[in-house]
Design a protein around this motif. Structure first.
Motif, mmCIF file in Angstrom:
data_model
loop_
_atom_site.group_PDB
_atom_site.id
_atom_site.type_symbol
_atom_site.label_atom_id
_atom_site.label_comp_id
_atom_site.label_asym_id
_atom_site.label_seq_id
_atom_site.Cartn_x
_atom_site.Cartn_y
_atom_site.Cartn_z
ATOM 1 N N UNK A 80 8.690 -28.475 14.210
ATOM 2 C CA UNK A 80 8.140 -29.874 13.887
ATOM 3 C C UNK A 80 9.475 -30.596 14.396
ATOM 4 N N UNK A 81 9.135 -31.730 15.413
ATOM 5 C CA UNK A 81 10.252 -32.427 15.953
ATOM 6 C C UNK A 81 10.201 -33.923 15.397
ATOM 7 N N UNK A 82 11.308 -34.303 14.809
ATOM 8 C CA UNK A 82 11.888 -35.537 14.081
ATOM 9 C C UNK A 82 12.749 -36.290 14.863
ATOM 10 N N UNK A 83 12.736 -37.631 14.659
ATOM 11 C CA UNK A 83 13.863 -38.483 15.006
ATOM 12 C C UNK A 83 13.867 -39.569 13.892
ATOM 13 N N UNK A 84 15.134 -39.746 13.392
ATOM 14 C CA UNK A 84 15.372 -40.761 12.290
ATOM 15 C C UNK A 84 16.356 -42.109 12.805
ATOM 16 N N UNK A 85 16.298 -42.842 11.807
ATOM 17 C CA UNK A 85 17.200 -44.091 11.991
ATOM 18 C C UNK A 85 18.793 -43.488 12.530
ATOM 19 N N UNK A 86 19.255 -42.443 11.890
ATOM 20 C CA UNK A 86 20.485 -41.973 11.839
ATOM 21 C C UNK A 86 20.446 -40.556 11.725
ATOM 22 N N UNK A 87 20.180 -39.700 13.207
ATOM 23 C CA UNK A 87 19.988 -38.334 13.174
ATOM 24 C C UNK A 87 21.279 -37.657 13.001
ATOM 25 N N UNK A 88 22.412 -38.304 13.060
ATOM 26 C CA UNK A 88 23.681 -37.352 12.596
ATOM 27 C C UNK A 88 23.690 -37.351 11.152
ATOM 28 N N UNK A 89 23.313 -38.430 10.418
ATOM 29 C CA UNK A 89 23.570 -38.339 9.169
ATOM 30 C C UNK A 89 22.393 -37.440 8.480
ATOM 31 N N UNK A 90 21.386 -37.494 9.221
ATOM 32 C CA UNK A 90 20.363 -36.683 8.606
ATOM 33 C C UNK A 90 20.807 -34.989 8.974
ATOM 34 N N UNK A 91 21.198 -34.740 10.126
ATOM 35 C CA UNK A 91 21.954 -33.451 10.070
ATOM 36 C C UNK A 91 22.907 -33.117 9.377
ATOM 37 N N UNK A 92 23.739 -33.692 8.952
ATOM 38 C CA UNK A 92 24.740 -33.490 8.200
ATOM 39 C C UNK A 92 24.176 -33.249 6.577
ATOM 40 N N UNK A 93 23.132 -33.828 6.204
ATOM 41 C CA UNK A 93 22.528 -33.793 5.073
ATOM 42 C C UNK A 93 21.849 -32.443 5.006
ATOM 43 N N UNK A 94 21.274 -32.043 6.109
ATOM 44 C CA UNK A 94 20.426 -30.827 6.197
ATOM 45 C C UNK A 94 21.641 -29.482 6.320
ATOM 46 N N UNK A 95 22.546 -29.877 6.744
ATOM 47 C CA UNK A 95 23.682 -28.649 6.879
ATOM 48 C C UNK A 95 24.234 -28.389 5.600
ATOM 49 N N UNK A 96 23.955 -29.033 4.424
ATOM 50 C CA UNK A 96 24.473 -28.647 3.123
ATOM 51 C C UNK A 96 23.446 -27.583 2.649
#
Length: 119
Positions: A80-96
């Protein structure tokens, strides 16, 4: 309306899901799953439990200053390929919720060319 599988939501952002044509909606990162839902069409959603995710691959440009999209690879249902308004913030949340060895950086142009020439 679709019932969310998350009991606690960490992050909610506007997002785009690339699947042939772009679908616009919201991404929700919570304690149980990664969810995408379209506000206009309630039947257009995806819920990916954290146990189902094998790895998350991010396209990184300019030494981490720009991340245009990321890809979530699952055990059974593909990618699944996604893009958000702030991808860094999203990846940091996923990292948890996803182990750090399952977060990867996509290959660059020169790395792809080297692999093709070697094979």
């Amino acid at each position: 309306m679709v019932k969310s599988s998350n009991t606690k939501v960490t992050l909610t952002l506007s997002a785009t899901w690339f699947r042939g044509i772009a679908t616009y909606g919201k991404v929700m990162v919570g304690d149980q799953a990664f969810e995408f839902y379209n506000e206009r069409n309630l039947n257009d959603y995806v819920q990916i439990p954290w146990a189902e995710i094998t790895c998350v691959v991010a396209d990184v440009h300019f030494h981490g200053r720009y991340i245009p999209r990321f890809e979530i690879r699952t055990r059974k249902n593909g990618t699944f390929i996604f893009s958000t308004r702030d991808n860094k913030k999203t990846l940091r949340a996923i990292r948890n919720y996803v182990p750090s060895n399952n977060l990867r950086q996509a290959l660059g142009l020169w790395q792809k060319l080297k692999r093709r020439l070697k094979s």
